[in-house]
Design an enzyme around this catalytic site. Structure first.
Site, mmCIF file in Angstrom:
data_model
loop_
_atom_site.group_PDB
_atom_site.id
_atom_site.type_symbol
_atom_site.label_atom_id
_atom_site.label_comp_id
_atom_site.label_asym_id
_atom_site.label_seq_id
_atom_site.Cartn_x
_atom_site.Cartn_y
_atom_site.Cartn_z
ATOM 1 N N ALA A 74 1.149 -1.106 0.008
ATOM 2 C CA ALA A 74 -0.146 0.307 0.431
ATOM 3 C C ALA A 74 0.937 1.097 0.158
ATOM 4 O O ALA A 74 1.907 0.992 0.699
ATOM 5 C CB ALA A 74 -0.806 0.070 1.282
ATOM 6 N N ASP A 75 -0.106 2.423 -0.348
ATOM 7 C CA ASP A 75 0.855 3.325 -0.600
ATOM 8 C C ASP A 75 -0.039 4.236 0.122
ATOM 9 O O ASP A 75 -0.866 4.964 -0.431
ATOM 10 C CB ASP A 75 1.857 3.566 -1.891
ATOM 11 N N THR A 76 0.013 5.527 0.593
ATOM 12 C CA THR A 76 -0.890 7.051 1.131
ATOM 13 C C THR A 76 -0.351 8.058 1.186
ATOM 14 O O THR A 76 0.323 8.755 1.039
ATOM 15 C CB THR A 76 -0.862 6.260 2.269
ATOM 16 N N GLY A 111 -3.756 3.984 -2.400
ATOM 17 C CA GLY A 111 -3.310 2.909 -3.087
ATOM 18 C C GLY A 111 -2.958 1.575 -2.612
ATOM 19 O O GLY A 111 -2.082 1.520 -1.841
#
Length: 203
Positions: A74-76, A111
């Site tokens: 995940a990436d925020t 994401g």
């Protein structure tokens, strides 16, 4: 449920998965992912794909990429008026960011990429969630006091909604956990869809 590997060293994501009752190990590939994308939703999706692929490669090299293995990455990012706000470079940078966000509504994008080993291939599923967050008016004195705690220094947008800054949050529209770093409810449904696909392929 298949073996799960979380491709992130984030303690917040680890805690969210634990609360969801999932058993998993942690293996982050490391390194700095870069993208030329501009739209926040495109950025988080592409970076999550890079993280998932990096961890998948490590698992293959270690001989751990067995049938059904599932990698979660995940990436925020935090975005305001279309501009992505990263982690603060300094305390003053954090102050400036929070001054911009006070009394305003901004967006938090996460994401997520799932990579599942099926036979000799990896099946990839990528999605993103967006949550609107609105802050109350906040004085510069209050912001500086918060920044001095050190809490915002490793967080996108210069704040942690699960920490002391929560007292300034006026409202949230969307998934709260997405702001923390992982949209768990959507994630569990996407995992289930992948599991169903795997079972169909074995029929």
């Amino acid at each position: 449920m298949s073996e799960i590997v979380l491709a992130s060293g984030s303690p917040r994501r680890k805690e969210l998965l634990e609360k969801a009752g999932l058993k998993f190990s942690v293996l982050a590939a490391g390194g700095e992912e870069k993208t030329v994308k501009k739209r926040p939703e495109d950025v988080v999706e592409e970076l999550s794909v890079m993280k998932a692929r990096g961890t998948a490669r490590l698992l293959e090299e270690d001989g751990r990429a067995g049938e059904g293995l599932l990698v979660i990455a995940a990436d925020t990012v935090v975005a305001f008026q279309g501009e992505i706000l990263g982690k603060p470079a300094s305390k003053e940078d954090a102050v400036k960011t929070l001054l911009r966000l006070q009394n305003q509504t901004h967006q938090v994008y996460t994401g997520v990429t799932l990579q599942k080993r099926m036979g000799e291939e990896w099946i990839t599923r990528t999605f993103y969630e967006c949550t609107d967050v609105t802050f109350y008016p906040v004085t510069e004195e209050e912001i500086r006091r918060y920044v001095e705690t050190g809490e915002p220094m490793d967080k996108a947008g210069s704040y942690g909604i699960q920490g002391a800054w929560f007292v300034h949050v006026k409202g949230i529209r969307g998934d709260y956990n997405n702001v923390v770093g992982l949209p768990v409810a959507r994630l569990l449904r996407e995992i289930r869809a992948l599991e169903d696909k795997r079972e169909e392929s074995h029929d």
